[in-house]
Design a protein around this motif. Sequence first.
Motif, PDB file in Angstrom:
ATOM      1  N   ARG A 210      87.250  36.955 -22.764  1.00 47.98           N
ATOM      2  CA  ARG A 210      87.437  37.065 -21.315  1.00 47.98           C
ATOM      3  C   ARG A 210      86.120  36.799 -20.569  1.00 47.98           C
ATOM      4  NH1 ARG A 210      92.164  39.377 -19.619  1.00 47.98           N
ATOM      5  NH2 ARG A 210      93.503  40.262 -21.254  1.00 47.98           N
ATOM      6  N   GLU A 211      85.026  37.317 -21.131  1.00 51.04           N
ATOM      7  CA  GLU A 211      83.726  37.089 -20.517  1.00 51.04           C
ATOM      8  C   GLU A 211      83.367  35.618 -20.553  1.00 51.04           C
ATOM      9  OE1 GLU A 211      80.252  38.148 -18.507  1.00 51.04           O
ATOM     10  OE2 GLU A 211      82.113  39.249 -18.896  1.00 51.04           O
ATOM     11  N   GLU A 212      83.639  34.975 -21.701  1.00 54.80           N
ATOM     12  CA  GLU A 212      83.378  33.538 -21.818  1.00 54.80           C
ATOM     13  C   GLU A 212      84.217  32.744 -20.824  1.00 54.80           C
ATOM     14  OE1 GLU A 212      82.186  33.292 -26.582  1.00 54.80           O
ATOM     15  OE2 GLU A 212      84.221  32.824 -25.893  1.00 54.80           O
TER      16      GLU A 212
ATOM     17  N   ARG B 122      85.395  33.824 -17.984  1.00 54.26           N
ATOM     18  CA  ARG B 122      84.864  34.068 -16.644  1.00 54.26           C
ATOM     19  C   ARG B 122      83.649  33.193 -16.377  1.00 54.26           C
ATOM     20  NH1 ARG B 122      81.049  36.929 -14.169  1.00 54.26           N
ATOM     21  NH2 ARG B 122      80.234  37.714 -16.150  1.00 54.26           N
ATOM     22  N   VAL B 123      82.745  33.114 -17.364  1.00 57.20           N
ATOM     23  CA  VAL B 123      81.553  32.284 -17.202  1.00 57.20           C
ATOM     24  C   VAL B 123      81.938  30.818 -17.066  1.00 57.20           C
ATOM     25  CG1 VAL B 123      79.435  31.497 -18.339  1.00 57.20           C
ATOM     26  CG2 VAL B 123      80.061  33.920 -18.386  1.00 57.20           C
ATOM     27  N   ARG B 124      82.934  30.381 -17.859  1.00 60.03           N
ATOM     28  CA  ARG B 124      83.383  28.998 -17.772  1.00 60.03           C
ATOM     29  C   ARG B 124      83.973  28.692 -16.397  1.00 60.03           C
ATOM     30  NH1 ARG B 124      85.894  28.876 -22.249  1.00 60.03           N
ATOM     31  NH2 ARG B 124      88.037  29.254 -21.476  1.00 60.03           N
ATOM     32  N   GLY B 125      84.730  29.654 -15.876  1.00 55.59           N
ATOM     33  CA  GLY B 125      85.278  29.481 -14.531  1.00 55.59           C
ATOM     34  C   GLY B 125      84.186  29.396 -13.492  1.00 55.59           C
ATOM     35  N   GLN B 126      83.172  30.254 -13.629  1.00 57.96           N
ATOM     36  CA  GLN B 126      82.049  30.196 -12.690  1.00 57.96           C
ATOM     37  C   GLN B 126      81.339  28.854 -12.759  1.00 57.96           C
ATOM     38  OE1 GLN B 126      79.687  33.591 -13.755  1.00 57.96           O
ATOM     39  NE2 GLN B 126      80.798  34.991 -12.388  1.00 57.96           N
TER      40      GLN B 126
END
Length: 268
Positions: free
Chosen positions: A194-196, A198-202
């Motif tokens: 999920r963190e990955e 989120r970072v990819r979305g950012q």
Amino acid sequence: MSKQSIFGRMSQLIRANVNQMLDRAEDPEKMLDQMVRDFTNNIREAEEAVAQTIGNLRMMEDDYKEDLETARSWGQKALAASRKSDEFRTEGNQENAAKFDNLAKVAIQRQIDAESSAKGAEPTIQSQREIVERLRTGLEQMKTKRQQLISKRDELVARSKAAHAQSQVHDAVKAIDIMDPTSEVGRFEEKIRREEARVRGQNELAASSLDGQFELLEDLGEQAEIEARLAALKSGGSTPAAIGTGNESGTGVTESDFASLETESDKA
């Protein structure tokens, strides 16, 4: 009837709870050890009883032997008195002969009494001997059973410890199942994914914003070039490069406007 029923149920419930508490409090090893101690004490008491019975038998046997010895002794005395009487009778001394005959009779009477006492003791002695034999046999059986109990106790204690160890292993396995480390790893993995994401979305959001900024810069550059060329025309410069057809976005210029310009140019 209702009160009796309620009291009866309460009493039964209390007994059930007490029995359950006792069952939980029972330690098989301690209980078996206590059984061995109790049985050992029973054997000790039985040994004392057998020893006492044997002692009584030996006393009766001693009395019996004493009676036999007494009977034999009085028999010898009776024989000696009878012989002495015969000697006095041979000498013609009737008085002493009668006296020793009486002594022989007394000795014989006492011999008979001793023999009667010994004979009367024989059934009792025989009965006591049988009792002692049975008691000895029973005592040996008790000792054998005690040894069997000790062996059984060792077996049951070993089985109890093995069962307890298996129960502990089972509880440990259940605890592992409940607190499965793989599930924790999966949870952490999902969190990291999920963190990955989120970072990819950012990153994607940042990239799209940057592209928009570059497009804006391109639009501004193109507008600046148009303004520059217009200024060049007004100042009498060279003919500008071809301008695209159609209604230019945001200018209000159409193809008919260009046509009217061509007409004006022809007239000039």
